[in-house]
Write a protein that holds these residues in place. Structure first.
Motif, PDB file in Angstrom:
ATOM      1  N   UNK A 172      42.933  42.896  43.858  1.00  0.00           N
ATOM      2  CA  UNK A 172      41.482  42.716  43.855  1.00  0.00           C
ATOM      3  C   UNK A 172      40.778  43.948  43.281  1.00  0.00           C
ATOM      4  N   UNK A 173      41.254  45.129  43.657  1.00  0.00           N
ATOM      5  CA  UNK A 173      40.638  46.362  43.170  1.00  0.00           C
ATOM      6  C   UNK A 173      40.897  46.547  41.677  1.00  0.00           C
ATOM      7  N   UNK A 174      42.082  46.212  41.223  1.00  0.00           N
ATOM      8  CA  UNK A 174      42.377  46.292  39.792  1.00  0.00           C
ATOM      9  C   UNK A 174      41.434  45.397  38.989  1.00  0.00           C
ATOM     10  N   UNK A 175      41.236  44.180  39.471  1.00  0.00           N
ATOM     11  CA  UNK A 175      40.351  43.249  38.777  1.00  0.00           C
ATOM     12  C   UNK A 175      38.899  43.715  38.856  1.00  0.00           C
ATOM     13  N   UNK A 176      38.525  44.249  40.015  1.00  0.00           N
ATOM     14  CA  UNK A 176      37.156  44.748  40.174  1.00  0.00           C
ATOM     15  C   UNK A 176      36.872  45.863  39.176  1.00  0.00           C
ATOM     16  N   UNK A 206      30.284  48.959  42.653  1.00  0.00           N
ATOM     17  CA  UNK A 206      29.893  48.878  44.052  1.00  0.00           C
ATOM     18  C   UNK A 206      29.640  47.472  44.537  1.00  0.00           C
ATOM     19  N   UNK A 207      29.723  46.506  43.622  1.00  0.00           N
ATOM     20  CA  UNK A 207      29.518  45.100  43.983  1.00  0.00           C
ATOM     21  C   UNK A 207      30.869  44.433  44.239  1.00  0.00           C
ATOM     22  N   UNK A 208      30.912  43.565  45.235  1.00  0.00           N
ATOM     23  CA  UNK A 208      32.157  42.861  45.550  1.00  0.00           C
ATOM     24  C   UNK A 208      32.503  41.854  44.452  1.00  0.00           C
ATOM     25  N   UNK A 257      33.102  35.801  38.864  1.00  0.00           N
ATOM     26  CA  UNK A 257      33.391  36.947  38.007  1.00  0.00           C
ATOM     27  C   UNK A 257      34.879  36.997  37.662  1.00  0.00           C
ATOM     28  N   UNK A 258      35.719  36.685  38.655  1.00  0.00           N
ATOM     29  CA  UNK A 258      37.167  36.660  38.397  1.00  0.00           C
ATOM     30  C   UNK A 258      37.505  35.642  37.326  1.00  0.00           C
ATOM     31  N   UNK A 301      49.641  34.508  42.434  1.00  0.00           N
ATOM     32  CA  UNK A 301      49.091  35.457  43.388  1.00  0.00           C
ATOM     33  C   UNK A 301      47.590  35.292  43.547  1.00  0.00           C
ATOM     34  N   UNK A 302      46.880  35.046  42.446  1.00  0.00           N
ATOM     35  CA  UNK A 302      45.431  34.905  42.528  1.00  0.00           C
ATOM     36  C   UNK A 302      45.008  33.583  43.156  1.00  0.00           C
TER      37      UNK A 302
END
Length: 265
Positions: free
Chosen positions: A53-57, A69-71, A76-77, A262-263
């Motif tokens: 999730x952090x990699x994609x963010x 800073x936005x979830x 978006x994914x 995984x996603x």
């Protein structure tokens, strides 16, 4: 970039989990672990999901799809993957080759027309007594199969007894596995030679007729095949994309195991 990673089997308690310097705290890991109760190692599954999730963010922020800073949200994914994991549509030739190699998968369903008499298991009757009554009725039907409808009306604990035990047309997936196995994994027509034992009790079953499924022509299966092939390529593309993101990142606290689907968890 350099990576400082440890395997899933090693202790992760003393190594802080981070992605390119962004720390994922223990509280977040504990909260995410609750979403992976079926995993052999819920803690590792949680770390893996949070790192992905952090990699994609971070990638979405880099491309201007997300404000820092936005979830990360599903929309978006999807947009990110659409941009960077384009999935080509399978060609007609590819679909035809898959159909030719997997013709057994593309058939109309097998159909069975059957009757049954149910001797239900209840708290009020011992199983041995119920089985004995069913076996006695079965022996009678071996000698006098024309009595099936009458016995169903007087003995069956199923509502179908009112219509002589008639279950109508059955296809796979419409009955419990034990019953389905008994009627579909044989070519027998007429009174089945023994009782069928299911979670509901003991059944006397008579197969009235069988209609074998027919091979579907390519034209009838093309849309299904195209969707399947496209989804298969998409899964592989996403797996490769996540692997690329992970290999280009500085990860601490995990050796990322990127698995197909995984996603989609």
């Amino acid at each position: 970039m350099t990576s400082n990673m440890i395997g899933a089997s090693a202790s992760t308690e003393t190594v802080e989990l981070s992605v390119n310097g962004v720390v994922i705290d223990a509280a977040a890991i504990d909260a995410e672990s609750a979403s992976h109760p079926e995993e052999a190692d819920p803690d590792y599954a949680a770390r893996r999901a949070l790192v992905v999730r952090e990699l994609l963010t971070q990638r979405a922020v880099t491309l201007g799809l997300l404000v820092a800073g936005t979830d990360l949200d599903d929309q978006t994914t999807d947009c990110l993957l659409e941009m960077e994991c384009k999935t080509p549509l399978p060609s007609d030739d590819e679909c035809r080759r898959y159909h030719a190699a997997n013709a057994q998968k593309f058939r109309s369903p097998d159909l069975v027309f059957a009757r049954h008499i149910l001797f239900a298991l209840t708290d009020k009757a011992a199983m041995t007594h119920v089985r004995s009554r069913a076996e006695e009725a079965h022996r009678e039907l071996v000698q006098r199969p024309e009595r099936f409808e009458a016995l169903a009306q007087t003995l069956s604990n199923c509502p179908s007894g009112e219509v002589g035990g008639n279950l109508g047309q059955l296809s796979r997936g419409e009955s419990v596995p034990e019953f389905e196995k008994a009627i579909f994994e044989t070519s027998h027509v007429g009174l089945l030679p023994g009782l069928v034992n299911t979670r509901y009790g003991f059944h006397i079953v008579s197969v009235e007729r069988r209609i074998a499924g027919l091979a579907l022509p390519f034209e009838a299966a093309r849309e299904t095949i195209a969707r399947y092939l496209q989804e298969r390529v998409r899964h592989k593309s996403i797996q490769q994309y996540l692997t690329l993101l992970a290999s280009s990142a500085e990860l601490r606290g995990i050796a990322l195991d990127v698995r197909p689907g995984l996603l989609l968890q």
